[in-house]
Design an enzyme around this catalytic site. Sequence first.
Site: not given
Length: 169
Positions: A88-89, A126, A140
């Site tokens: 990924c960029h 993203e 979590d």
Amino acid sequence: MARKSSRETTKAGSALTHIDAKGEARMVDVSEKPATERTAVAEGRVIMSKATLELIVSGNARKGDVLGTARVAGIMAAKRTSELIPLCHPLALSKVTLDIAPDKKLPGCIVRATVKVTGPTGVEMEALTAVSVACLTIYDMIKAVERGVRIEGIHLVEKKGGKSGHYRA
């Protein structure tokens, strides 16, 4: 077994852009692509018991504000996607929003990320990363109460901008 060329197509009909002619992984060159406004929306669900959802909604989870923490974690993850997904960029994101809605019918939470950039490449990864990390953060924070929590259905809902245009699932 012969390696497939990068020009071979998937069942959907488009070439695998992150594979070169030798079948090796590569980062796509986006330097010639115009900078356009691009938006992506992704979604996922965290399924849990009604009692665990009530702990979250009432603010009585032992670790604190579950939804607020998950929201911040998702935003941070979107900004660091290029560090997590190898090809990924790195992008200067202009907007990341994380909406987390408790849903008594599931029971659980629906997590939705919207990511925006003006640049030469899209922000689907993203948005998907933001949702994934937000869901993991919820897990979590409640795992001590319920180990059977499930993360489900992470997917791209919509993308706008770029050469491929508008996509809606």
